[in-house]
Design an enzyme around this catalytic site. Sequence first.
Site, PDB file in Angstrom:
ATOM      1  CE1 TYR A 210      -3.477   2.648   0.361  1.00 42.05           C
ATOM      2  CE2 TYR A 210      -2.166   3.446   2.194  1.00 42.05           C
ATOM      3  CZ  TYR A 210      -3.186   3.625   1.290  1.00 42.05           C
ATOM      4  OH  TYR A 210      -3.902   4.792   1.285  1.00 42.05           O
TER       5      TYR A 210
ATOM      6  CD  GLU B 271      -8.642  12.131 -20.779  1.00 39.24           C
ATOM      7  OE1 GLU B 271      -8.069  12.594 -21.780  1.00 39.24           O
ATOM      8  OE2 GLU B 271      -8.909  10.934 -20.656  1.00 39.24           O
TER       9      GLU B 271
ATOM     10  CB  ILE C  37     -11.216   5.456 -11.170  1.00 39.04           C
ATOM     11  CG1 ILE C  37     -11.429   3.971 -11.498  1.00 39.04           C
ATOM     12  CG2 ILE C  37     -11.678   6.348 -12.313  1.00 39.04           C
ATOM     13  CD1 ILE C  37     -12.880   3.546 -11.598  1.00 39.04           C
TER      14      ILE C  37
ATOM     15  CB  ALA D 216      -6.803   3.861 -12.716  1.00 42.90           C
TER      16      ALA D 216
ATOM     17  CG  ASP E 255      -3.347  -2.839 -19.288  1.00 41.75           C
ATOM     18  OD1 ASP E 255      -2.414  -2.041 -19.072  1.00 41.75           O
ATOM     19  OD2 ASP E 255      -3.995  -3.402 -18.392  1.00 41.75           O
TER      20      ASP E 255
ATOM     21  CE1 TYR F 137     -10.634   3.574 -24.668  1.00 40.54           C
ATOM     22  CE2 TYR F 137      -8.812   5.044 -24.183  1.00 40.54           C
ATOM     23  CZ  TYR F 137     -10.153   4.750 -24.126  1.00 40.54           C
ATOM     24  OH  TYR F 137     -11.009   5.615 -23.531  1.00 40.54           O
TER      25      TYR F 137
ATOM     26  N   GLY G 110      -6.942   9.848 -18.903  1.00 43.70           N
ATOM     27  CA  GLY G 110      -7.728   9.558 -17.717  1.00 43.70           C
ATOM     28  C   GLY G 110      -8.007  10.766 -16.860  1.00 43.70           C
TER      29      GLY G 110
HETATM   30  C1  0RA Z   1     -15.466   1.742 -14.331  1.00 45.53           C
HETATM   31  C2  0RA Z   1     -16.390   0.733 -14.332  1.00 45.53           C
HETATM   32  C3  0RA Z   1     -17.752   1.047 -14.516  1.00 45.53           C
HETATM   33  C4  0RA Z   1     -18.128   2.359 -14.699  1.00 45.53           C
HETATM   34  C5  0RA Z   1     -17.185   3.376 -14.710  1.00 45.53           C
HETATM   35  C6  0RA Z   1     -15.845   3.063 -14.542  1.00 45.53           C
HETATM   36  C7  0RA Z   1     -17.613   4.772 -14.911  1.00 45.53           C
HETATM   37  C8  0RA Z   1     -16.676   5.813 -14.969  1.00 45.53           C
HETATM   38  C9  0RA Z   1     -17.136   7.103 -15.168  1.00 45.53           C
HETATM   39  C10 0RA Z   1     -16.531   8.364 -15.277  1.00 45.53           C
HETATM   40  C11 0RA Z   1     -17.537   9.294 -15.459  1.00 45.53           C
HETATM   41  N1  0RA Z   1     -18.719   8.676 -15.457  1.00 45.53           N
HETATM   42  C12 0RA Z   1     -18.513   7.338 -15.296  1.00 45.53           C
HETATM   43  N2  0RA Z   1     -19.407   6.353 -15.241  1.00 45.53           N
HETATM   44  C13 0RA Z   1     -18.967   5.083 -15.052  1.00 45.53           C
HETATM   45  C14 0RA Z   1     -18.776  -0.044 -14.521  1.00 45.53           C
HETATM   46  C15 0RA Z   1     -19.398  -0.220 -13.180  1.00 45.53           C
HETATM   47  C16 0RA Z   1     -20.429  -1.334 -13.129  1.00 45.53           C
HETATM   48  O1  0RA Z   1     -20.178  -2.414 -13.644  1.00 45.53           O
HETATM   49  O2  0RA Z   1     -21.502  -1.095 -12.561  1.00 45.53           O
END
Ligand code: 0RA
Length: 241
Positions: A5, A42, A94, A100, A105, A109, A119
């Site tokens: 950590y 972004e 995030i 993140a 990866d 993208y 990000g």
């Molecule tokens: C990672 C996973 C999931 C949603 C998001 C990120 C996400 C990021 C942002 C940034 C701005 N608005 C956003 N909305 C969603 C999926 C989560 C799940 O499976 O419920």
Amino acid sequence: MSDDYGADSIQVLEGLEAVRKRPGMYLGDPHDGSALHHCIWEVVDNSVDEHLAGHTNLIEVVLNKDGSLNIRDYGRGIPVDKHEEFGISATEVIMTKLHAGGKFDNSSYKVSGGLHGVGVSAVNAVSKWMEVTIHRDKKVYHQRYEAGVPTSPLSETGVCDDTGTMIAFKPDLGIFTNVIEFEFEQIDNRLKETSFLNAGLKIVITDNRSDDPHVSKHHYEGGLSEYVSQMNSGREILHSE
Ligand code: 0RA
């Protein structure tokens, strides 16, 4: 485990410091308005991704009098669960950890000059403050950051019936020069393009900086083809399709 950590949080701080030292590497020129506005694209792109995943049809952008900006969507909300690897909330990972989400990866993208997808953490790093408010699982969650560093852990602040994410941030004027205010025209033009490239997505921009607030709404149910017919209206058309 606790050593991991410590190592991870040092890496986060080093990542944030790297962005603050060389914002041009991550966001574009901080002295001509391009990095400043890139911060908006972004954060909006994350909400557009939620639209592409089928979870939100509305993104609201608000320009505030104090120079800050809010971006809100009605998607699933950023995950809030405790991240096993880092021992902190997924939200904090995030919001603070560079790259993140594993987007980097996947080399396919990277588009548009490699700038897309740095990000929200890079934007957080160059913000005097950033606040995230998440509606998820009938609860409201909130966390604040200053220069990308959390001022407290993610906390539960209330209850709700909807879902979504709101990110508010104020650019750090120790980093940006010359163009230090958001330009409505530029934002309006870019987000108009974003809406016609994403059929069905409604983007509402509200400029609250003057005493006479200005609202601009973009919504193309037919996407690009509707945009083209709008441009063609009143003109002689060479090709009907
Ligand atoms: C990672 C996973 C999931 C949603 C998001 C990120 C996400 C990021 C942002 C940034 C701005 N608005 C956003 N909305 C969603 C999926 C989560 C799940 O499976 O419920």
